[in-house]
Write an enzyme that holds these catalytic residues in place. Structure first.
Site, PDB file in Angstrom:
ATOM      1  N   SER A  64       0.844  -1.199   0.000  1.00 23.64           N
ATOM      2  CA  SER A  64       0.000   0.000   0.000  1.00 23.64           C
ATOM      3  C   SER A  64       0.881   1.251   0.000  1.00 23.64           C
ATOM      4  CB  SER A  64      -0.928   0.007   1.219  1.00 23.64           C
ATOM      5  OG  SER A  64      -0.204  -0.276   2.402  1.00 23.64           O
TER       6      SER A  64
ATOM      7  N   ASP B 262       5.953  -7.135   2.459  1.00 25.00           N
ATOM      8  CA  ASP B 262       4.951  -7.473   1.440  1.00 25.00           C
ATOM      9  C   ASP B 262       5.663  -7.701   0.108  1.00 25.00           C
ATOM     10  OD1 ASP B 262       2.305  -7.924   0.951  1.00 25.00           O
ATOM     11  OD2 ASP B 262       1.691  -5.820   1.001  1.00 25.00           O
TER      12      ASP B 262
ATOM     13  N   GLU C 162      -9.252  -9.345   3.840  1.00 26.62           N
ATOM     14  CA  GLU C 162      -9.543  -7.940   3.517  1.00 26.62           C
ATOM     15  C   GLU C 162     -10.907  -7.796   2.846  1.00 26.62           C
ATOM     16  OE1 GLU C 162      -6.402  -5.715   1.637  1.00 26.62           O
ATOM     17  OE2 GLU C 162      -7.721  -4.021   1.188  1.00 26.62           O
TER      18      GLU C 162
HETATM   19  O1  KIV Z   1      -0.318  -3.436   1.667  1.00 28.13           O
HETATM   20  C1  KIV Z   1      -1.047  -3.372   2.655  1.00 28.13           C
HETATM   21  O2  KIV Z   1      -1.116  -2.356   3.357  1.00 28.13           O
HETATM   22  C2  KIV Z   1      -1.838  -4.543   2.984  1.00 28.13           C
HETATM   23  C3  KIV Z   1      -2.786  -4.408   4.137  1.00 28.13           C
HETATM   24  C4  KIV Z   1      -4.011  -3.730   3.694  1.00 28.13           C
HETATM   25  C5  KIV Z   1      -3.079  -5.718   4.769  1.00 28.13           C
HETATM   26  O3  KIV Z   1      -1.737  -5.543   2.357  1.00 28.13           O
END
Ligand code: KIV
Length: 311
Positions: A61, A99, A198
């Site tokens: 994000s 991520d 989500e």
């Molecule tokens: O990238 C992000 O912030 C996410 C969250 C919404 C879990 O994947």
């Protein structure tokens, strides 16, 4: 999830043990809610540390809330690594999740393992997260086998939002809910230690979470998940504009920042800043000597100008 009158405030960082995967399982078993938040740089990491959260996600994000892209798709491994390194420097106790951005894991198991290792080695995150079911289940299996713990993510998965019909809740039909349930069970079966839910109707999230042994972390999935996650910039009100239904704003930091910078601008223009408190002093004798030097200099340059022949 009543805690029988216990304090809900986390102890200071110095009194906390670093978060571990077994501890997360214990928290789920004890019905102790898991607190997760995103962070993308050193200051946001220190805020998460001081506030005593359990898990910090360096989420893709970042693409939108920090880098200004229209979606999460464009963010690269290199960008995620720069952000992750900064977060690492600000964290001591929360579990740090890196991520995996779009394009860093889908093509093959080899690519997925290679990039998961890069995130761990270069940023210092302890675990990685990847999105969706389907092919991501195979990639999660490969990464887990390589020795890196994986967090899954089902429901609204922004990297594939176009295929899902846009940024909207998932699992609203029985068929959709069955697909979500199958994806979550598949991610658990390949060894994911936790799964993000989500934008899933609360009743569906609850029914699926009950079938899972691993902790579920919800964002727009109701109160029954083992934990909750919010995007740092959303919960603080740093992001502006329309927010997803599931965002709760705990502050209006954007407005605070704009008014502070505006006030600074006004004070510079009106010469009210800097004030005496913000300037460095110099010993009068040093200042006098420096002024003598300047006087001699200007005398010398004047003299040399006088002697300069005209062209
Ligand atoms: O990238 C992000 O912030 C996410 C969250 C919404 C879990 O994947």
């Amino acid at each position: 999830m009543s805690s029988g009158g216990r304090s809900h405030t986390a102890p200071p960082s110095s009194d906390r043990q670093p978060m571990t995967l077994p501890r997360l399982l214990e928290m789920k078993a004890a019905g102790e809610p898991i607190v997760m938040v995103t962070a993308y740089d050193y200051p946001s990491a220190t805020v998460a540390e001081e506030a005593g959260v359990d898990i910090v996600l360096v989420g893709d994000s970042a693409a939108m809330v920090v880098l200004g892209y229209p979606g999460t798709e464009p963010v690269s491994m290199e960008e995620m690594i720069v952000l992750g390194k900064a977060v690492r420097r600000g964290l001591k106790t929360p579990l740090m999740v890196g991520d995996m951005p779009m394009g860093s894991y889908e093509a093959s198991n080899e690519l997925a393992v290679q990039n998961a290792q890069r995130l761990v080695k270069e940023t210092g995150c302890q675990v990685v997260k990847l999105e969706a079911g389907g092919i991501a289940v195979e990639r999660a299996r490969a990464i887990v086998r390589s020795g890196i713990p994986v967090m899954g993510h089902v429901g609204l998965t922004p990297q594939t939002a176009t295929a899902l019909g846009g940024y909207k809740a998932q699992g609203k039909t029985a068929q959709g809910a069955i697909k979500l349930c199958e994806d979550a069970l598949a991610l658990q079966s390949v060894g994911c230690f936790a799964i993000v839910f989500e934008a899933i109707p609360a009743a569906i999230a609850e029914a699926i979470a009950e079938r899972l042994e691993v902790p579920t972390i919800g964002i727009g999935a109701g109160p029954a998940t083992a934990g909750q996650v919010l995007v740092f910039h959303d919960l603080l009100g740093i992001t502006t504009g329309r927010m997803a239904k599931f965002v709760k704003r705990y502050a209006d930091v954007h407005e605070t920042m704009v008014s502070a910078v505006r006030e600074y601008g006004e004070e510079v223009r009106s010469r009210h800043f800097p004030e005496p408190d913000h300037v460095y002093a110099v010993e009068p004798a040093e200042l006098q000597e420096f002024r003598r030097y300047l006087e001699q200099e200007s005398l010398a340059s004047k003299t040399s100008w006088d002697w300069e022949p005209l062209p």
